[in-house]
Design an enzyme around this catalytic site. Structure first.
Site, mmCIF file in Angstrom:
data_model
loop_
_atom_site.group_PDB
_atom_site.id
_atom_site.type_symbol
_atom_site.label_atom_id
_atom_site.label_comp_id
_atom_site.label_asym_id
_atom_site.label_seq_id
_atom_site.Cartn_x
_atom_site.Cartn_y
_atom_site.Cartn_z
ATOM 1 N N HIS A 507 2.302 0.727 0.787
ATOM 2 C CA HIS A 507 2.478 0.317 2.374
ATOM 3 C C HIS A 507 1.516 2.143 2.438
ATOM 4 C CE1 HIS A 507 4.626 0.805 5.684
ATOM 5 N NE2 HIS A 507 5.297 2.541 5.649
ATOM 6 N N ASP A 556 6.502 -5.912 -4.443
ATOM 7 C CA ASP A 556 4.583 -5.468 -3.773
ATOM 8 C C ASP A 556 5.123 -6.087 -2.400
ATOM 9 O OD1 ASP A 556 2.431 -4.576 -3.896
ATOM 10 O OD2 ASP A 556 1.753 -6.566 -5.424
ATOM 11 N N GLU A 565 5.835 2.215 -0.877
ATOM 12 C CA GLU A 565 5.208 4.039 -0.027
ATOM 13 C C GLU A 565 4.864 5.183 -1.602
ATOM 14 O OE1 GLU A 565 4.840 6.215 4.000
ATOM 15 O OE2 GLU A 565 6.497 5.541 3.135
#
Length: 614
Positions: A507, A556, A565
């Protein structure tokens, strides 16, 4: 044919006593748990169940051969056990399958990918360029806030976690500078620290009017929830393509937690750059000024948490909602003492340590991360007590910190205080997610403390009835880093680029959007990559993602930031753990006869006192 019976006896210890006169018999019938007919018959048997066994020996020679082979095997096993137990073992900080030199390089490279401002052409990251070149120039504000780091997968710059990351990276260099130098990463990590400390010098602006009018810039980036206006949250766009307004959050000296963390960062960085006298002096001067303003407790003057102030907290309320401030002031005072040798800073820190403990919430105990510095401060004060004890009037506080640190180490090893996942990941805050961040700093502190004990020639420590050895601490430290690097049920490295399997849908805006020279992508165009199921076109090397849940499961997927993230705060702890566990250099100059790769005395350069034994 009935088997022939001979008289045997069972001792009170339960051992079979064969009749020597009839040992050459060819048939023996015995009961392993006969019914007792003596006065002890009412006692429970040492056997949970009783069975009758008939042993038939048809050949005496085979039977003797069986006995000889069995006895020889038993002796061989015993000899191997004794050999393993008594042969001296060397400390192996990592297994041969984990290349920690590569891991340190990659974890540092993530910070290169997070740099904002005039992007350096020497960077190893080639999908980044100049960005945020107008930061600070907004509405009626004309500040220079170019530089610093983007916090995570978004394009916001938060001063609080930036200062924390600079502090912990600086600490790792102060302790393990020789290791960084040995593997060729010293200049790399110092460049990253200076990129952060340069920005923090811009964040703090002392004024010439009243001391309380001191300015602290806490954030650059989105502070609004208006979905109709593009900002750093609702726009999926590379920082190089940003064209929307980037507001600035402004605080004053009442933002005590933010100020304390910046004081710590500038002070620790000044020790890293002590060979650059002018720059180190600039850092210390700024830290001292901010401390003078922040630490005053005049009647009517407020001290508080920066996220509680309307004009100051901004988006940090959602991402870095600080819950206390005294721990940051104690943390900052401790680092300023090491940077200057001024005992007044140590007095401030030790006198307020108890108040910081009282302010600490139950869920924060034993954790070192951006919101809680007490655990790490206790380790620092323990270091002072071990190697440069100043005696009165600090001995009580230093002894208390030492006890707290030993209890902390026991808590890492205990299954009754902190749970672990089935895969072995310690769960320091099981309800908050992001377990890897907390595990990384626990790995760092446990390995660092074991090195302190090693320098003192101690074999371990104790906490009440429990104890621990250096090997136990190091095994725990290694286990957490190895879990992060792939020794987990998912068989996945949670640091991007390390090993054969790692997250591909991190992310992260810059990593997920193609780097096409001269091609500008709008916010609307960026959404196509946010929701794409394809791997990121740019590999965000060294980024440690948030990681798995409490059941060791990981997804994932780019649009699930609670899994994928990364952040600069998390990666700073990882870097510290990796360098702590790295093998020491072949020759060490600062650890006396021990080669641990740790600088025992460098942190005390400004402290003039005769060392005393703890």
């Amino acid at each position: 044919m009935h088997s022939v019976k001979y008289v045997h006896t069972i001792s009170e210890a339960g051992r079979l006593l064969p009749s020597a006169s009839q040992w050459n018999s060819t048939e023996i019938d015995f009961n392993l748990a006969p019914q007792s007919s003596n006065s002890y018959g009412s006692l429970p048997s040492r056997y949970s169940k009783s069975f009758d066994y008939d042993l038939v020996i048809t050949d005496k020679a085979y039977f003797k051969r069986f006995l000889y082979i069995s006895a020889s095997a038993a002796l061989l096993i015993l000899a191997l056990v004794l050999l393993i137990h008594f042969v001296p073992h060397k400390h192996h900080p990592h297994s041969p399958t984990k290349n920690l030199t590569l891991a340190v390089n990659q974890a540092l490279t993530f910070f290169d990918a997070q740099k904002s401002g005039n992007y350096p052409n020497y960077s190893p990251v080639k999908f980044r360029g100049n960005s945020g070149m107008q930061d600070g120039k907004v509405s009626n504000l004309n500040a220079d806030l170019v530089g610093g780091f983007y916090d995570s997968g978004n394009n916001i710059k938060f001063s609080f976690p930036t200062a924390y990351a600079v502090t912990i990276l600086s600490w790792s260099v102060i302790e393990y500078q020789e290791k960084y130098a040995e593997i060729g990463e010293l200049n790399h990590v110092k460049d990253i620290i200076k990129w952060g400390s340069d920005y923090l010098l811009k964040v703090f602006v002392p004024t010439n009017s009243t001391p309380d009018s001191t300015i602290l810039y806490s954030q650059v980036g989105s502070t609004g929830n208006d979905t109709k206006v593009s900002n750093d949250i609702n726009c999926w766009q590379r920082p190089e393509d940003m064209s929307y307004v980037r507001p600035v959050s402004v605080c004053d000296s009442t933002a005590s937690d933010l100020a304390g963390e910046i004081i710590a960062a500038l002070s620790a960085a000044s020790i890293v750059f002590k060979d650059k006298i002018m720059y180190s002096g600039e850092l210390i001067k700024a830290a001292g000024k901010l401390y003078e303003v922040t630490s005053r407790e005049d009647p009517g003057r407020k001290q508080g948490i920066y996220t509680k102030v309307d004009t100051c907290g901004g988006e940090a309320r959602d991402y870095y909602n600080s819950t206390s401030f005294i721990d940051e002031l104690v943390w900052g005072g401790t680092w300023l003492f090491f940077a200057t040798g001024n005992n007044s800073y140590l007095a401030y820190a030790t006198e307020r340590f108890k108040a910081a403990e009282d302010e600490e919430t139950e869920s924060e105990k034993g954790i070192f991360y951006w919101n809680n510095k007490l655990t790490a401060t206790a380790v620092l004060l323990t270091r002072l007590r071990f190697f440069r004890d100043l005696g009165y009037p600090y001995e009580g506080a230093l002894r208390s910190s030492s006890s707290r640190t030993e209890i902390l180490m026991c808590s890492y090893l205990s299954d009754h205080i902190f749970n672990k996942t089935q895969g072995g990941l310690i769960l320091l805050r099981p309800g908050s997610g992001g377990a890897l961040e907390f595990a990384a700093t626990a790995s760092f502190l446990s390995k660092l403390y074991s090195d302190y004990l090693d320098l003192l020639r101690r074999s371990g420590g104790s906490c009440g009835n429990d104890g621990f050895s250096l090997q136990m601490l190091r095994r725990f430290s290694i286990s957490q880093v190895h879990y992060i690097l792939g020794d987990n049920p998912m068989k996945m490295s949670y640091m991007v680029g390390f090993g054969d399997k790692y997250p591909y849908q991190v992310h992260h805006r810059s990593a997920s959007i193609p780097w096409d020279d001269g091609q500008h992508y709008t916010c609307a165009e960026g959404d196509r990559w946010l929701y794409s199921k394809e791997p990121n076109p740019n590999l965000l090397v060294g980024a440690m993602v948030a990681g798995p849940d409490i059941f060791d499961n990981f997804s994932d997927e780019r649009d699930k930031p609670w899994f994928t993230e990364p952040s600069i705060a998390s990666n700073a702890g990882l870097v510290a753990a990796l360098i702590a566990l790295h093998d020491p250099p072949r020759k060490s100059s600062n650890s006396a006869s021990l080669n641990l790769g740790i600088d025992q005395t460098g942190i005390f350069d400004k402290i003039h006192s005769t060392p005393s034994n703890p």
